[in-house]
Write a protein that holds these residues in place. Structure first.
Motif, mmCIF file in Angstrom:
data_model
loop_
_atom_site.group_PDB
_atom_site.id
_atom_site.type_symbol
_atom_site.label_atom_id
_atom_site.label_comp_id
_atom_site.label_asym_id
_atom_site.label_seq_id
_atom_site.Cartn_x
_atom_site.Cartn_y
_atom_site.Cartn_z
ATOM 1 N N LYS A 46 5.088 8.230 -7.627
ATOM 2 C CA LYS A 46 4.961 9.577 -8.200
ATOM 3 C C LYS A 46 4.512 9.547 -9.658
ATOM 4 C CE LYS A 46 6.438 11.434 -4.388
ATOM 5 N NZ LYS A 46 5.486 12.138 -3.492
ATOM 6 N N SER A 47 4.719 8.434 -10.329
ATOM 7 C CA SER A 47 4.347 8.351 -11.742
ATOM 8 C C SER A 47 2.866 8.018 -11.938
ATOM 9 C CB SER A 47 5.203 7.299 -12.445
ATOM 10 O OG SER A 47 4.934 6.000 -11.918
ATOM 11 N N ILE A 81 0.841 -1.202 0.000
ATOM 12 C CA ILE A 81 0.000 0.000 0.000
ATOM 13 C C ILE A 81 0.872 1.247 0.000
ATOM 14 C CG2 ILE A 81 -1.576 1.371 1.427
ATOM 15 C CD1 ILE A 81 -2.975 -1.243 2.167
ATOM 16 N N TYR A 82 1.921 1.234 0.793
ATOM 17 C CA TYR A 82 2.842 2.383 0.817
ATOM 18 C C TYR A 82 3.478 2.587 -0.552
ATOM 19 C CZ TYR A 82 6.907 5.267 1.820
ATOM 20 O OH TYR A 82 7.853 6.261 1.789
#
Length: 374
Positions: free
Chosen positions: A186-187, A179-180
């Motif tokens: 970022k993409s 999940i993290y």
């Protein structure tokens, strides 16, 4: 004001009415303590509980009852570790995007209003509806949630063996890491759809569910429709609709849905969708379509709707419609009650994952609040 904005405000009003309050959580804690007393002495059942019914032929045997004191209906199961872990996983999924919990609340309230949220009558159970919301979030453009196999890549129930504490810890750590990773990517393109947009597209997506069901099933594990003929896990197909349990494959969470009700379910999706996109309905008629009579009457008695963006109002300061509340409880041993799950909503009260991994009792004491970063 646009119809989309009007619906958005209406949905926010509904959420303000059906979200659990601090008093709700306190009542559930009192109920848990009351059940502890019941377990210690069957004599205490006299006068304190009513409508007792043992469902022995359920997939997980349960005792149905209702507290005379708190007016809360309960489904009690014993040693249902699978159910507890599934509840935790739904809770963790909410950490990816808080709109998930809001959508589940809205969808379940809408389904109850149209009598399609009752597995005993051949329609959806609440867990299946939650999986439909997950699937919708997986198949939005851009996607809000990943395929659940990216959160937990194996069949969870197969891993709940051996030392229980070790098995739970391994599952929790795997889910937390994945999940993290997904949240911090970022993409990944972000989906900023409003609740009203998500709700309308949810209705549209499943409007043809009865015509697709003979050939395709819903797999939240892979995040896509899958052909039944080529999916060896689902053979032989003996169900009107297949919505696979991603944590207990190949179990079908829609196994209670029959063909007659599937047609009615599809029609309900269609008619609600058409009504909402028509844009010519007033506030009260929209309420009558989205919620049950008690919630609708409660909101209609409120002052004239103010069509302005606003924060959620304080959950402890407002009056609430007196609905017949329900809760599902799993008992580990005679005196342990963990992971209280409301039949109208999952136990996703929004605390951080790390805080709740081994603190089930603390979960029910905290009141969930939305945050601004969706």
């Amino acid at each position: 004001m646009s119809s989309d904005n009007s619906l958005e405000f209406t949905l926010r009003d509904i959420l303000a009415a059906i979200n659990p309050t601090g008093d709700d959580w306190s009542a559930r804690l009192r109920l848990i303590e009351e059940l502890r007393v019941v377990v210690r002495s069957l004599e205490s059942l006299r006068g304190g509980w009513q409508k007792l019914q043992f469902i022995a032929n359920a997939r997980v045997p349960i005792l149905k009852c209702k507290s005379s004191y708190l007016n809360i209906s309960c489904d009690i199961s014993i040693n249902n570790l699978n159910g507890q872990m599934k509840s935790k996983l739904l809770f963790w999924i909410n950490e990816i995007d808080r709109r998930f919990r809001d959508m589940v609340l809205l969808v379940k309230e809408w389904a109850k209003a149209h009598d399609i949220n009752d597995s005993k009558s051949g329609t959806f159970n609440s867990y299946c509806l939650s999986l439909l919301v997950i699937f919708h979030f997986q198949t939005c453009t851009p996607a809000i949630l990943p395929p659940l196999q990216e959160i937990y890549p194996r069949n969870m129930v197969d891993d709940l063996r051996g030392v229980r504490a070790d098995a739970e810890k391994n599952i929790e750590e795997t889910c937390a890491e994945n999940i993290y990773r997904f949240r911090s990517d970022k993409s990944r393109m972000r989906n900023y759809s409003s609740l009203s947009e998500l709700f309308i597209s949810f209705l549209a997506k499943f409007s043809d569910i009865s015509s697709r069901a003979p050939e395709q099933g819903i797999s939240p594990c892979s995040g896509q429709w899958e052909n039944i003929e080529t999916n060896t896990r689902w053979q032989p197909k003996t169900y009107a609709l297949f919505v696979e349990d991603p944590f207990e494959q190949p179990a079908n969470t829609a196994r209670t849905v029959n063909q007659r009700n599937l047609s009615r379910i599809s029609e309900t999706f269609q008619t609600t969708h058409q009504m909402l996109i028509s844009g010519n309905q007033d506030y009260n008629s929209v309420l009558a379509t989205l919620v049950g009579p008690q919630v609708s009457q409660f909101l209609q008695r409120r002052p004239v709707h103010n069509p302005r963006p606003r924060a959620y109002i304080s959950q402890n300061s407002r009056a609430r419609p007196q609905t017949d509340r329900a809760v599902n409880l799993s008992m580990q041993g005679q005196n342990q009650f963990q992971n209280a799950r409301v039949d109208r909503r999952p136990n996703t009260n929004g605390a951080t994952m790390q805080r709740t991994v081994n603190a089930a009792q603390n979960q029910v004491q905290q009141v969930w609040r939305p945050r601004s970063d969706r």
